[in-house]
Design a protein around this motif. Structure first.
Motif, short mmCIF file in Angstrom:
data_model
loop_
_atom_site.label_atom_id
_atom_site.label_comp_id
_atom_site.label_asym_id
_atom_site.label_seq_id
_atom_site.Cartn_x
_atom_site.Cartn_y
_atom_site.Cartn_z
N ARG A 55 1.29 -0.92 -0.50
CA ARG A 55 -0.33 0.13 0.02
C ARG A 55 1.00 1.35 0.42
NH1 ARG A 55 -5.38 0.46 1.12
NH2 ARG A 55 -6.29 2.50 2.12
N HIS A 56 0.59 2.14 -0.85
CA HIS A 56 1.17 3.00 -0.84
C HIS A 56 0.57 4.05 -1.97
CE1 HIS A 56 1.81 1.25 -5.57
NE2 HIS A 56 1.86 2.28 -5.79
N GLN A 75 -6.31 -2.86 -4.34
CA GLN A 75 -7.33 -2.41 -3.27
C GLN A 75 -7.06 -0.39 -3.15
OE1 GLN A 75 -5.43 -4.30 0.30
NE2 GLN A 75 -7.62 -4.79 0.19
N PRO A 96 -4.40 5.60 -0.83
CA PRO A 96 -3.53 4.61 -0.86
C PRO A 96 -4.24 4.39 -1.69
CG PRO A 96 -4.42 6.19 0.55
CD PRO A 96 -4.99 6.30 -0.04
N HIS A 97 -3.47 3.19 -2.33
CA HIS A 97 -3.24 1.87 -2.92
C HIS A 97 -2.22 0.55 -3.13
CE1 HIS A 97 -1.32 4.22 -5.99
NE2 HIS A 97 -1.41 3.47 -7.03
N SER A 98 -2.42 -0.56 -3.23
CA SER A 98 -1.38 -1.44 -3.17
C SER A 98 -1.91 -2.50 -4.11
CB SER A 98 -2.17 -2.32 -2.16
OG SER A 98 -3.37 -3.24 -1.91
N ASP A 152 2.67 3.91 2.80
CA ASP A 152 1.82 4.10 3.88
C ASP A 152 1.84 3.25 4.76
OD1 ASP A 152 -0.16 5.00 5.14
OD2 ASP A 152 -2.05 4.29 4.04
N SER A 155 -1.27 1.89 6.92
CA SER A 155 -1.55 0.21 7.20
C SER A 155 -1.39 -0.34 6.74
CB SER A 155 -2.40 1.01 6.09
OG SER A 155 -1.66 1.18 4.65
N SER A 156 0.35 -0.96 6.71
CA SER A 156 0.91 -1.61 6.66
C SER A 156 1.40 -3.08 7.65
CB SER A 156 2.40 -1.54 6.20
OG SER A 156 2.46 -0.48 4.53
#
Length: 156
Positions: A55-56, A75, A96-98, A152, A155-156
């Motif tokens: 997630r970044h 996501q 944020p997305h992954s 991010d 949320s990691s």
């Protein structure tokens, strides 16, 4: 971020080729068009991934992915998108997305706009590797951060 503006000219990149050398030891990223080729408008990459992308957040660019082979779960914020070949996703800057690789590997095309951000990461890492520098997690993070790409950690 510096955007290089040069007169546009035609060029071609053949299958399997890239505008730069290898950038990451754990992903095959081919730079097909970057800021130098598009007057900073966008960057186009073809990539093969076997590992998930954490997630970044991109502070400076919008990102899109078109799936050529394999399956992924993308996501974005609070939304989940399961994509197979022919699937497309748009990830706006600042959200944020992954990407989770569901199949053995994932091959896709990526468009980042404006150019000079993601392609800047690819070019900088390729240059470091050509100089014999091992791409450690710390170096990877520093280069990403220089171009507005932040993992991010909350949320990691």
């Amino acid at each position: 971020m510096s955007i290089v503006s040069t007169p546009l000219r035609d060029y071609a990149v053949r299958d399997g080729e890239s505008l730069c050398g290898p950038s990451l030891p754990f992903a095959d990223i081919k730079l097909l068009a970057g800021a130098d080729q598009t007057e900073g408008r966008y960057a186009l990459t073809k990539f093969t991934c076997t590992l998930d992308v954490p997630r970044h957040i991109h502070k400076l660019e919008d990102e899109s992915i078109y799936v050529l082979e394999g399956e992924v779960l993308v996501q974005i914020g609070g939304s989940n998108y399961e994509l197979a070949p022919g699937g497309f996703v748009f990830m706006p800057r600042g959200v944020p997305h992954s990407v989770k690789v569901v199949s053995k590997q994932f091959i896709g095309l990526g468009v980042s706009s404006p150019g000079g951000t993601f392609d800047g990461i690819v070019l900088d890492l390729a240059s470091l590797r050509e100089q014999g520098t091992e791409i450690t997690p710390e170096i990877l993070e520093a280069v990403r951060n220089q171009h507005g790409f932040y993992v991010d950690r909350a949320s990691s």
